[in-house]
Scaffold this active site. Structure first.
Site, PDB file in Angstrom:
ATOM      1  N   LEU A 155       0.866  -1.177   0.000  1.00  0.00           N
ATOM      2  CA  LEU A 155       0.000   0.000   0.000  1.00  0.00           C
ATOM      3  C   LEU A 155       0.905   1.229   0.000  1.00  0.00           C
ATOM      4  O   LEU A 155       1.983   1.211   0.604  1.00  0.00           O
ATOM      5  CB  LEU A 155      -0.902   0.031   1.249  1.00  0.00           C
ATOM      6  CG  LEU A 155      -1.996  -1.028   1.345  1.00  0.00           C
ATOM      7  CD1 LEU A 155      -2.757  -0.869   2.664  1.00  0.00           C
ATOM      8  CD2 LEU A 155      -2.961  -0.959   0.164  1.00  0.00           C
ATOM      9  N   ASP A 156       0.463   2.286  -0.676  1.00  0.00           N
ATOM     10  CA  ASP A 156       1.219   3.532  -0.684  1.00  0.00           C
ATOM     11  C   ASP A 156       1.451   4.008   0.755  1.00  0.00           C
ATOM     12  O   ASP A 156       0.661   3.720   1.665  1.00  0.00           O
ATOM     13  CB  ASP A 156       0.454   4.630  -1.443  1.00  0.00           C
ATOM     14  CG  ASP A 156       0.564   4.479  -2.951  1.00  0.00           C
ATOM     15  OD1 ASP A 156       1.349   3.621  -3.398  1.00  0.00           O
ATOM     16  OD2 ASP A 156      -0.133   5.216  -3.661  1.00  0.00           O
ATOM     17  N   PHE A 157       2.503   4.803   0.920  1.00  0.00           N
ATOM     18  CA  PHE A 157       2.887   5.372   2.210  1.00  0.00           C
ATOM     19  C   PHE A 157       1.694   5.992   2.942  1.00  0.00           C
ATOM     20  O   PHE A 157       1.479   5.752   4.130  1.00  0.00           O
ATOM     21  CB  PHE A 157       3.978   6.420   1.966  1.00  0.00           C
ATOM     22  CG  PHE A 157       4.352   7.238   3.164  1.00  0.00           C
ATOM     23  CD1 PHE A 157       5.116   6.693   4.188  1.00  0.00           C
ATOM     24  CD2 PHE A 157       3.957   8.571   3.263  1.00  0.00           C
ATOM     25  CE1 PHE A 157       5.475   7.452   5.296  1.00  0.00           C
ATOM     26  CE2 PHE A 157       4.319   9.328   4.365  1.00  0.00           C
ATOM     27  CZ  PHE A 157       5.073   8.776   5.385  1.00  0.00           C
TER      28      PHE A 157
ATOM     29  N   THR B 216      -1.563   5.542   2.355  1.00  0.00           N
ATOM     30  CA  THR B 216      -2.768   4.718   2.371  1.00  0.00           C
ATOM     31  C   THR B 216      -2.761   3.805   3.587  1.00  0.00           C
ATOM     32  O   THR B 216      -1.738   3.198   3.924  1.00  0.00           O
ATOM     33  CB  THR B 216      -2.854   3.857   1.093  1.00  0.00           C
ATOM     34  OG1 THR B 216      -2.755   4.701  -0.051  1.00  0.00           O
ATOM     35  CG2 THR B 216      -4.167   3.101   1.033  1.00  0.00           C
TER      36      THR B 216
END
Length: 234
Positions: free
Chosen positions: A66-68, A70
């Site tokens: 997951l993105d930083f 998110t």
């Protein structure tokens, strides 16, 4: 080709990784916002989901990221065989991922599909770009849950739309750039236009949360339908 240099330094994340389920094969977690999924090359970016979990579950590996910014559900494999089996499910697109998000403005349609190829461009790093010629196919479904107004500190009203987003593919920044393409970027997105006007109030976190994850347990064959409520509303 020019070399990509990542100068990003992650600020400290004091929130814990919440373990929602575990067995001898896999772990389901709730990732906090502001934590890297995998440690970066820069030693200042050592803290990550993987760095923390490998202390508890030696040999565990990430199946997806997951993105930083998110938050939300991630499945972690506890050995290489489980990792391979779960990765196969992701690559065959038999895994369903549903995200909760707050988008800037009010969407006109109640549901729809965004079908636009996404490409990497070293000149734009860390941004991705929409490019039908050089990009990889990318498709996202969206469904409106609620349209409302949020009152800012200066008294003005910020129109927002709560949506459920279902990516059919797994490109980097897919949901963020697809929502920007819709003309309604995700609130709190610093890369694709979701920041509110300076001086109104503190810019919120990225309002994107992985709220559902459906997959097949690679050993038992059981259908796993994990859900985790969004911290900014369902």
């Amino acid at each position: 080709m020019s070399k990509i240099i990542d100068t990003f330094i992650a600020p400290p994340c004091h929130d814990k990784v919440e373990i929602l389920y575990q067995d001898e094969h896999l772990v389901l977690i709730n990732k906090p916002t502001g934590l890297l999924s995998l440690s970066g090359k820069n030693p200042q970016n050592i803290d990550s989901v993987h760095h923390r979990l490998v202390q508890i579950f030696p040999g565990c590996t990430l199946v997806h990221r997951l993105d930083f910014g998110t938050s939300g559900l991630m499945v972690i494999a506890r050995n290489k065989a489980i990792n391979a089996a779960l990765c196969q499910q992701f690559s065959q697109r038999t895994v369903t991922k549903v995200y909760s998000a707050l988008l800037c403005g009010h969407l006109h349609d109640n549901e729809g599909v965004i079908d636009a190829a996404i490409a990497k461009d070293p000149a734009l790093f860390p941004l991705m770009s929409i490019c039908e010629i050089h990009g990889k196919p990318a498709r996202s479904d969206y469904r409106v849950v609620e349209r409302f107004y949020h009152e800012l500190e200066n008294g003005s009203l910020l129109p927002l739309t709560r949506v459920h987003l279902t990516p059919q593919t797994g490109r980097t920044h897919q949901l963020r750039i697809h929502c920007q393409l819709l003309g309604h970027p995700i609130l709190g997105c610093d890369l694709y236009g979701g920041l509110i006007s300076p001086g109104t109030e503190h810019t919120p976190r990225l309002m994107l949360h992985a709220s559902e994850l459906h997959f097949t347990h690679p050993v038992s064959g059981e259908s796993i339908k994990a859900s985790n409520a969004s911290p900014f509303g369902t």
